[in-house]
Design a protein around this motif. Structure first.
Motif, short mmCIF file in Angstrom:
data_model
loop_
_atom_site.label_atom_id
_atom_site.label_comp_id
_atom_site.label_asym_id
_atom_site.label_seq_id
_atom_site.Cartn_x
_atom_site.Cartn_y
_atom_site.Cartn_z
N LEU A 95 6.84 -1.80 7.20
CA LEU A 95 6.10 -0.54 7.23
C LEU A 95 5.82 -0.04 5.82
CD1 LEU A 95 4.89 1.90 8.68
CD2 LEU A 95 7.19 2.89 8.77
N ALA A 96 6.81 -0.12 4.95
CA ALA A 96 6.64 0.34 3.57
C ALA A 96 5.59 -0.50 2.84
CB ALA A 96 7.97 0.28 2.83
N ILE A 97 5.62 -1.81 3.07
CA ILE A 97 4.62 -2.69 2.45
C ILE A 97 3.22 -2.32 2.94
CG2 ILE A 97 3.77 -5.06 2.34
CD1 ILE A 97 6.69 -5.99 2.40
N SER A 98 3.10 -2.02 4.24
CA SER A 98 1.81 -1.62 4.80
C SER A 98 1.31 -0.32 4.17
CB SER A 98 1.91 -1.45 6.32
OG SER A 98 2.29 -2.66 6.93
N LEU A 99 2.24 0.62 3.93
CA LEU A 99 1.86 1.88 3.29
C LEU A 99 1.34 1.65 1.88
CD1 LEU A 99 4.76 4.26 4.40
CD2 LEU A 99 2.38 4.32 5.15
N VAL A 100 2.00 0.77 1.14
CA VAL A 100 1.57 0.47 -0.22
C VAL A 100 0.19 -0.17 -0.22
CG1 VAL A 100 2.04 -0.93 -2.27
CG2 VAL A 100 3.91 0.28 -1.13
N VAL A 101 0.00 -1.15 0.66
CA VAL A 101 -1.30 -1.83 0.74
C VAL A 101 -2.40 -0.84 1.14
CG1 VAL A 101 -2.63 -3.58 1.97
CG2 VAL A 101 -0.30 -4.08 1.23
N GLY A 102 -2.11 0.00 2.14
CA GLY A 102 -3.09 0.99 2.57
C GLY A 102 -3.42 2.00 1.49
N ALA A 103 -2.39 2.44 0.75
CA ALA A 103 -2.62 3.41 -0.32
C ALA A 103 -3.47 2.81 -1.43
CB ALA A 103 -1.29 3.89 -0.88
N LEU A 104 -3.15 1.57 -1.81
CA LEU A 104 -3.92 0.91 -2.86
C LEU A 104 -5.36 0.67 -2.41
CD1 LEU A 104 -1.31 -1.67 -4.20
CD2 LEU A 104 -2.01 0.50 -5.23
N ALA A 105 -5.55 0.33 -1.13
CA ALA A 105 -6.90 0.13 -0.61
C ALA A 105 -7.69 1.44 -0.63
CB ALA A 105 -6.84 -0.43 0.82
N LEU A 106 -7.03 2.54 -0.28
CA LEU A 106 -7.69 3.84 -0.29
C LEU A 106 -8.09 4.24 -1.71
CD1 LEU A 106 -8.55 6.38 1.23
CD2 LEU A 106 -6.24 7.29 0.90
N VAL A 107 -7.18 4.03 -2.66
CA VAL A 107 -7.50 4.34 -4.05
C VAL A 107 -8.65 3.46 -4.53
CG1 VAL A 107 -6.64 4.25 -6.41
CG2 VAL A 107 -5.20 5.18 -4.61
N GLY A 108 -8.59 2.16 -4.20
CA GLY A 108 -9.65 1.24 -4.62
C GLY A 108 -11.00 1.62 -4.05
N PHE A 109 -11.01 2.05 -2.77
CA PHE A 109 -12.27 2.45 -2.13
C PHE A 109 -12.86 3.67 -2.82
CE2 PHE A 109 -14.43 5.00 1.19
CZ PHE A 109 -15.45 4.12 1.49
N ASN A 110 -12.01 4.66 -3.10
CA ASN A 110 -12.51 5.87 -3.76
C ASN A 110 -12.96 5.60 -5.19
OD1 ASN A 110 -12.05 8.59 -2.16
ND2 ASN A 110 -10.40 7.22 -1.58
N VAL A 111 -12.23 4.74 -5.89
CA VAL A 111 -12.64 4.39 -7.25
C VAL A 111 -13.97 3.65 -7.22
CG1 VAL A 111 -12.07 2.98 -9.26
CG2 VAL A 111 -10.30 4.35 -8.18
N SER A 112 -14.15 2.78 -6.22
CA SER A 112 -15.40 2.03 -6.10
C SER A 112 -16.58 2.96 -5.89
CB SER A 112 -15.30 1.03 -4.94
OG SER A 112 -16.51 0.33 -4.77
N LEU A 113 -16.43 3.93 -4.99
CA LEU A 113 -17.51 4.89 -4.75
C LEU A 113 -17.81 5.69 -6.01
CD1 LEU A 113 -16.67 6.31 -1.20
CD2 LEU A 113 -18.39 4.62 -1.80
N ASN A 114 -16.77 6.10 -6.70
CA ASN A 114 -16.96 6.88 -7.92
C ASN A 114 -17.60 6.03 -9.01
OD1 ASN A 114 -16.03 8.69 -10.36
ND2 ASN A 114 -15.65 9.85 -8.50
N ARG A 115 -17.24 4.76 -9.05
CA ARG A 115 -17.81 3.83 -10.03
C ARG A 115 -19.31 3.68 -9.81
NH1 ARG A 115 -18.09 -2.08 -9.55
NH2 ARG A 115 -18.47 -3.00 -11.61
N GLU A 116 -19.72 3.56 -8.56
CA GLU A 116 -21.14 3.43 -8.25
C GLU A 116 -21.90 4.70 -8.64
OE1 GLU A 116 -20.86 2.69 -4.12
OE2 GLU A 116 -19.75 0.82 -4.41
N ALA A 117 -21.35 5.86 -8.28
CA ALA A 117 -22.01 7.12 -8.60
C ALA A 117 -22.14 7.31 -10.10
CB ALA A 117 -21.24 8.28 -7.97
N ASN A 118 -21.09 6.97 -10.84
CA ASN A 118 -21.15 7.11 -12.29
C ASN A 118 -22.14 6.14 -12.91
OD1 ASN A 118 -19.01 8.97 -13.85
ND2 ASN A 118 -18.19 8.42 -11.85
N GLY A 119 -22.22 4.92 -12.35
CA GLY A 119 -23.20 3.96 -12.86
C GLY A 119 -24.62 4.47 -12.71
N CYS A 120 -24.92 5.03 -11.54
CA CYS A 120 -26.26 5.58 -11.32
C CYS A 120 -26.51 6.78 -12.22
CB CYS A 120 -26.42 5.98 -9.85
SG CYS A 120 -26.40 4.59 -8.69
N TYR A 121 -25.49 7.61 -12.38
CA TYR A 121 -25.62 8.78 -13.24
C TYR A 121 -25.91 8.37 -14.69
CZ TYR A 121 -24.26 12.90 -15.95
OH TYR A 121 -24.25 13.94 -16.85
#
Length: 249
Positions: A71-97
């Protein structure tokens, strides 16, 4: 100016939860179980069985140790995936900006959604029209696409295909249909065919141009044969994004 600060609170909360619970649990699930047992308020009956006493003390069975760790490993993987997804969206927006700003856009209402409203492929006009006004306005910037393939083009509206464009010229959205690109033998002449300067705007339209023959040593010029400035905006690399996250840049 856009930056990555908006992500820091969420990143800090997620990483804090990982450090407090998930990481210790992965190392030894018994640690967190024993600590949580200290906060239990229910009393153990006098006739409790040895198994009930073990559970009250937070002692885990081998199967429970395994499940808690998974369960703890799943939480870590999920948290890292969530951070990566948000960073990816922000990276795209900043690139366009960054691309829109490089072409001359100013901060304004369209800054909220850069890849949709701040920069986009030209909808009306392809630059092929000949100038008809007595005087024209200069074009300030262009970007070469051939061989470079800027990544922000994947995320904007009405984006040109890489193999169908050699040059990009940016104009404010209201003047995009007035762009005129003449491919002459000795130069590329680019003007905005209006007799008054286009007002500054937070909306920037990029017009793709496919060259009829290689650019070679031909210069790209505008009004009065002034050279057009070449720019090369693009999305930040992942390393740069992570560095800005770490420094708050």
């Amino acid at each position: 100016m856009r930056n990555y600060w908006s992500l820091l609170p969420a990143v800090l909360v997620i990483m804090g939860l990982i450090l407090v619970y998930a990481i210790p649990t992965i190392i030894n699930p018994q640690w967190t179980s024993s600590i949580m047992a200290l906060f239990r308020t229910t009393s153990m009956p006098d006739d409790a069985t040895p198994e009930e006493a073990r559970q009250a003390a937070g002692v885990l069975s081998p199967q429970q140790l395994k499940s808690r760790r998974m369960l703890a490993i799943s939480l870590v993987v999920g948290a890292l995936a969530l951070v990566g997804f948000n960073v990816s969206l922000n990276r795209e927006a900043n690139g366009c900006y960054q691309a829109a700003r490089a072409f001359g856009a100013i901060d304004g209402p369209d800054t909220k959604d850069p890849c949709i409203e701040m920069i986009y492929g030209t909808f009306m006009g392809d630059g092929s029209r000949a100038p008809t006004e007595k005087s024209q306005q200069p074009v300030k910037y262009y970007q070469r696409v051939d061989g470079k393939k800027p990544k922000y083009l994947k995320w904007i509206q009405n984006a040109p295909k890489y193999d169908e464009v050699d040059l990009l010229f940016g104009t404010v959205g209201k003047c995009a249909s007035d762009l005129s690109v003449q491919q002459l033998e000795d130069k590329i002449m680019v003007v905005v065919d209006v007799d008054a300067p286009c007002p500054e705007d937070s909306s920037m339209s990029v017009t793709p141009i496919k060259l009829k023959k290689p650019l070679g040593d031909r210069k790209i010029v505008t009004v009065d044969d002034e050279p057009v400035t070449e720019i090369n905006p693009d999305m930040d690399s992942w390393f740069t994004v992570l560095k800005k996250l770490a420094t708050g840049g």
